[in-house]
Design a protein around this motif. Sequence first.
Motif, PDB file in Angstrom:
ATOM      1  N   LEU A   1       0.855  -1.187   0.000  1.00  0.00           N
ATOM      2  CA  LEU A   1       0.000   0.000   0.000  1.00  0.00           C
ATOM      3  C   LEU A   1       0.889   1.234   0.000  1.00  0.00           C
ATOM      4  O   LEU A   1       1.846   1.313   0.767  1.00  0.00           O
ATOM      5  CB  LEU A   1      -0.908   0.023   1.237  1.00  0.00           C
ATOM      6  CG  LEU A   1      -1.814   1.250   1.388  1.00  0.00           C
ATOM      7  CD1 LEU A   1      -2.898   1.255   0.308  1.00  0.00           C
ATOM      8  CD2 LEU A   1      -2.448   1.293   2.775  1.00  0.00           C
ATOM      9  N   VAL A   2       0.566   2.183  -0.852  1.00  0.00           N
ATOM     10  CA  VAL A   2       1.279   3.458  -0.896  1.00  0.00           C
ATOM     11  C   VAL A   2       0.380   4.522  -0.272  1.00  0.00           C
ATOM     12  O   VAL A   2      -0.805   4.604  -0.598  1.00  0.00           O
ATOM     13  CB  VAL A   2       1.632   3.847  -2.345  1.00  0.00           C
ATOM     14  CG1 VAL A   2       2.280   5.232  -2.394  1.00  0.00           C
ATOM     15  CG2 VAL A   2       2.545   2.803  -2.973  1.00  0.00           C
ATOM     16  N   VAL A   3       0.925   5.300   0.642  1.00  0.00           N
ATOM     17  CA  VAL A   3       0.186   6.412   1.242  1.00  0.00           C
ATOM     18  C   VAL A   3       0.668   7.700   0.594  1.00  0.00           C
ATOM     19  O   VAL A   3       1.827   8.086   0.749  1.00  0.00           O
ATOM     20  CB  VAL A   3       0.387   6.470   2.769  1.00  0.00           C
ATOM     21  CG1 VAL A   3      -0.326   7.698   3.347  1.00  0.00           C
ATOM     22  CG2 VAL A   3      -0.130   5.200   3.427  1.00  0.00           C
TER      23      VAL A   3
ATOM     24  N   GLN B   1      -0.873   3.975 -10.447  1.00  0.00           N
ATOM     25  CA  GLN B   1      -1.822   3.450 -11.425  1.00  0.00           C
ATOM     26  C   GLN B   1      -1.102   2.642 -12.504  1.00  0.00           C
ATOM     27  O   GLN B   1      -1.575   1.586 -12.923  1.00  0.00           O
ATOM     28  CB  GLN B   1      -2.618   4.604 -12.026  1.00  0.00           C
ATOM     29  CG  GLN B   1      -3.535   5.286 -11.014  1.00  0.00           C
ATOM     30  CD  GLN B   1      -4.163   6.568 -11.537  1.00  0.00           C
ATOM     31  OE1 GLN B   1      -4.389   6.716 -12.731  1.00  0.00           O
ATOM     32  NE2 GLN B   1      -4.437   7.508 -10.642  1.00  0.00           N
ATOM     33  N   GLU B   2       0.057   3.120 -12.936  1.00  0.00           N
ATOM     34  CA  GLU B   2       0.823   2.403 -13.955  1.00  0.00           C
ATOM     35  C   GLU B   2       1.346   1.066 -13.432  1.00  0.00           C
ATOM     36  O   GLU B   2       1.370   0.062 -14.159  1.00  0.00           O
ATOM     37  CB  GLU B   2       2.006   3.263 -14.412  1.00  0.00           C
ATOM     38  CG  GLU B   2       1.611   4.509 -15.186  1.00  0.00           C
ATOM     39  CD  GLU B   2       2.789   5.454 -15.377  1.00  0.00           C
ATOM     40  OE1 GLU B   2       3.924   5.082 -14.987  1.00  0.00           O
ATOM     41  OE2 GLU B   2       2.576   6.567 -15.907  1.00  0.00           O
ATOM     42  N   LEU B   3       1.763   1.044 -12.158  1.00  0.00           N
ATOM     43  CA  LEU B   3       2.369  -0.151 -11.568  1.00  0.00           C
ATOM     44  C   LEU B   3       1.352  -1.077 -10.912  1.00  0.00           C
ATOM     45  O   LEU B   3       1.712  -2.155 -10.434  1.00  0.00           O
ATOM     46  CB  LEU B   3       3.415   0.267 -10.527  1.00  0.00           C
ATOM     47  CG  LEU B   3       4.634   1.031 -11.059  1.00  0.00           C
ATOM     48  CD1 LEU B   3       5.456   1.593  -9.911  1.00  0.00           C
ATOM     49  CD2 LEU B   3       5.488   0.114 -11.931  1.00  0.00           C
ATOM     50  N   GLY B   4       0.101  -0.653 -10.870  1.00  0.00           N
ATOM     51  CA  GLY B   4      -0.921  -1.475 -10.225  1.00  0.00           C
ATOM     52  C   GLY B   4      -0.785  -1.522  -8.715  1.00  0.00           C
ATOM     53  O   GLY B   4      -1.137  -2.525  -8.081  1.00  0.00           O
ATOM     54  N   LEU B   5      -0.289  -0.430  -8.117  1.00  0.00           N
ATOM     55  CA  LEU B   5      -0.111  -0.373  -6.668  1.00  0.00           C
ATOM     56  C   LEU B   5      -1.321   0.304  -6.023  1.00  0.00           C
ATOM     57  O   LEU B   5      -1.686   1.418  -6.409  1.00  0.00           O
ATOM     58  CB  LEU B   5       1.149   0.418  -6.310  1.00  0.00           C
ATOM     59  CG  LEU B   5       2.484  -0.129  -6.816  1.00  0.00           C
ATOM     60  CD1 LEU B   5       3.611   0.832  -6.469  1.00  0.00           C
ATOM     61  CD2 LEU B   5       2.757  -1.505  -6.225  1.00  0.00           C
ATOM     62  N   PRO B   6      -1.954  -0.335  -5.047  1.00  0.00           N
ATOM     63  CA  PRO B   6      -3.058   0.336  -4.349  1.00  0.00           C
ATOM     64  C   PRO B   6      -2.513   1.501  -3.527  1.00  0.00           C
ATOM     65  O   PRO B   6      -1.428   1.405  -2.949  1.00  0.00           O
ATOM     66  CB  PRO B   6      -3.622  -0.769  -3.449  1.00  0.00           C
ATOM     67  CG  PRO B   6      -2.479  -1.700  -3.231  1.00  0.00           C
ATOM     68  CD  PRO B   6      -1.670  -1.671  -4.503  1.00  0.00           C
ATOM     69  N   TYR B   7      -3.264   2.596  -3.503  1.00  0.00           N
ATOM     70  CA  TYR B   7      -2.784   3.724  -2.708  1.00  0.00           C
ATOM     71  C   TYR B   7      -3.919   4.423  -1.977  1.00  0.00           C
ATOM     72  O   TYR B   7      -5.061   4.448  -2.417  1.00  0.00           O
ATOM     73  CB  TYR B   7      -1.999   4.723  -3.562  1.00  0.00           C
ATOM     74  CG  TYR B   7      -2.768   5.473  -4.628  1.00  0.00           C
ATOM     75  CD1 TYR B   7      -3.349   6.718  -4.376  1.00  0.00           C
ATOM     76  CD2 TYR B   7      -2.889   4.957  -5.917  1.00  0.00           C
ATOM     77  CE1 TYR B   7      -4.018   7.419  -5.365  1.00  0.00           C
ATOM     78  CE2 TYR B   7      -3.555   5.644  -6.916  1.00  0.00           C
ATOM     79  CZ  TYR B   7      -4.121   6.878  -6.634  1.00  0.00           C
ATOM     80  OH  TYR B   7      -4.793   7.569  -7.618  1.00  0.00           O
ATOM     81  N   LEU B   8      -3.549   4.943  -0.817  1.00  0.00           N
ATOM     82  CA  LEU B   8      -4.437   5.762  -0.002  1.00  0.00           C
ATOM     83  C   LEU B   8      -4.127   7.211  -0.340  1.00  0.00           C
ATOM     84  O   LEU B   8      -2.978   7.633  -0.277  1.00  0.00           O
ATOM     85  CB  LEU B   8      -4.186   5.475   1.480  1.00  0.00           C
ATOM     86  CG  LEU B   8      -5.020   6.205   2.529  1.00  0.00           C
ATOM     87  CD1 LEU B   8      -5.011   5.405   3.836  1.00  0.00           C
ATOM     88  CD2 LEU B   8      -4.504   7.622   2.815  1.00  0.00           C
ATOM     89  N   PHE B   9      -5.144   7.969  -0.696  1.00  0.00           N
ATOM     90  CA  PHE B   9      -4.959   9.370  -1.084  1.00  0.00           C
ATOM     91  C   PHE B   9      -5.418  10.264   0.055  1.00  0.00           C
ATOM     92  O   PHE B   9      -6.578  10.226   0.462  1.00  0.00           O
ATOM     93  CB  PHE B   9      -5.751   9.661  -2.360  1.00  0.00           C
ATOM     94  CG  PHE B   9      -5.391  10.963  -3.023  1.00  0.00           C
ATOM     95  CD1 PHE B   9      -4.074  11.252  -3.349  1.00  0.00           C
ATOM     96  CD2 PHE B   9      -6.367  11.890  -3.348  1.00  0.00           C
ATOM     97  CE1 PHE B   9      -3.735  12.448  -3.980  1.00  0.00           C
ATOM     98  CE2 PHE B   9      -6.043  13.083  -3.979  1.00  0.00           C
ATOM     99  CZ  PHE B   9      -4.724  13.363  -4.293  1.00  0.00           C
TER     100      PHE B   9
ATOM    101  N   GLY C   1      -8.076   7.153  -9.036  1.00  0.00           N
ATOM    102  CA  GLY C   1      -7.262   5.941  -9.052  1.00  0.00           C
ATOM    103  C   GLY C   1      -7.001   5.349  -7.683  1.00  0.00           C
ATOM    104  O   GLY C   1      -6.348   4.314  -7.563  1.00  0.00           O
ATOM    105  N   ALA C   2      -7.523   6.006  -6.637  1.00  0.00           N
ATOM    106  CA  ALA C   2      -7.184   5.609  -5.269  1.00  0.00           C
ATOM    107  C   ALA C   2      -7.967   4.391  -4.795  1.00  0.00           C
ATOM    108  O   ALA C   2      -9.112   4.174  -5.189  1.00  0.00           O
ATOM    109  CB  ALA C   2      -7.428   6.774  -4.313  1.00  0.00           C
ATOM    110  N   GLN C   3      -7.329   3.624  -3.915  1.00  0.00           N
ATOM    111  CA  GLN C   3      -8.045   2.558  -3.221  1.00  0.00           C
ATOM    112  C   GLN C   3      -8.917   3.160  -2.128  1.00  0.00           C
ATOM    113  O   GLN C   3     -10.020   2.702  -1.864  1.00  0.00           O
ATOM    114  CB  GLN C   3      -7.051   1.571  -2.590  1.00  0.00           C
ATOM    115  CG  GLN C   3      -7.721   0.424  -1.826  1.00  0.00           C
ATOM    116  CD  GLN C   3      -6.908  -0.037  -0.630  1.00  0.00           C
ATOM    117  OE1 GLN C   3      -6.601   0.740   0.266  1.00  0.00           O
ATOM    118  NE2 GLN C   3      -6.547  -1.307  -0.637  1.00  0.00           N
TER     119      GLN C   3
END
Length: 217
Positions: A35-37, A54-62, A82-84
């Motif tokens: 998860l990326v914050v 989004q390009e790498l398919g990494l879920p992120y908290l915005f 694009g955020a999770q």
Amino acid sequence: ANTDLVNNQISSFYTGAMAHAAEIRLHDLPFKADLVVISPNDPKAMYQYSLECQELGLPYLFDPSQQVVRNPGEQLRVGVEGAQSLFVNEYEYELLQKHTCLSEEQILNHVKYMVVTCGEKGARIYADGKQYLVPVIPPTCIADPTGVGDAFRGGFLRGYDLGFDWPVCGRMGALAATYVLEQHGTQNHHYTPAEFVARYRQHFDDQGVLDALLANS
């Protein structure tokens, strides 16, 4: 932040090294993040991280926080869409909707869950088509609200990582926030897992799920 006697704040900040944040690339990480914050940072970097996730398919908290006023609306919209998940306070949420031209319904169609903190009124969690109200944990004193939102997010994410349900995650966030509120400075508070669980249970029945915190301590 400069805080007045009723806890209103005016932020002042020297960017320093943050001005070079966009030079850091998620593509260069030697591992795949769970998860990326994406929290307040240089606006260019925040936009870049959103695109890279989004390009790498990494879920992120915005969590744009105070940078809602500095980020262009179209870039904020990219971050939200694009955020999770999305974390904002009430004031930031109003600005976010205004600047992105996204309604609450549209935002909720993009994210898995959204948390809106509401100061002394607690917080709201939007997830699974439902809204969960999270009460505040009464502080023993009010020293300084700086860092309270970050602490809420940290407590919430710990519960989320352990697979707890939404109300428990929210209450963990609320308790973590209260610890910060009771101290001057953002990192001057401290507690053990046992102290955290005991204080939580003074206010809520977790039906034993917080034993996982004790087992992992």
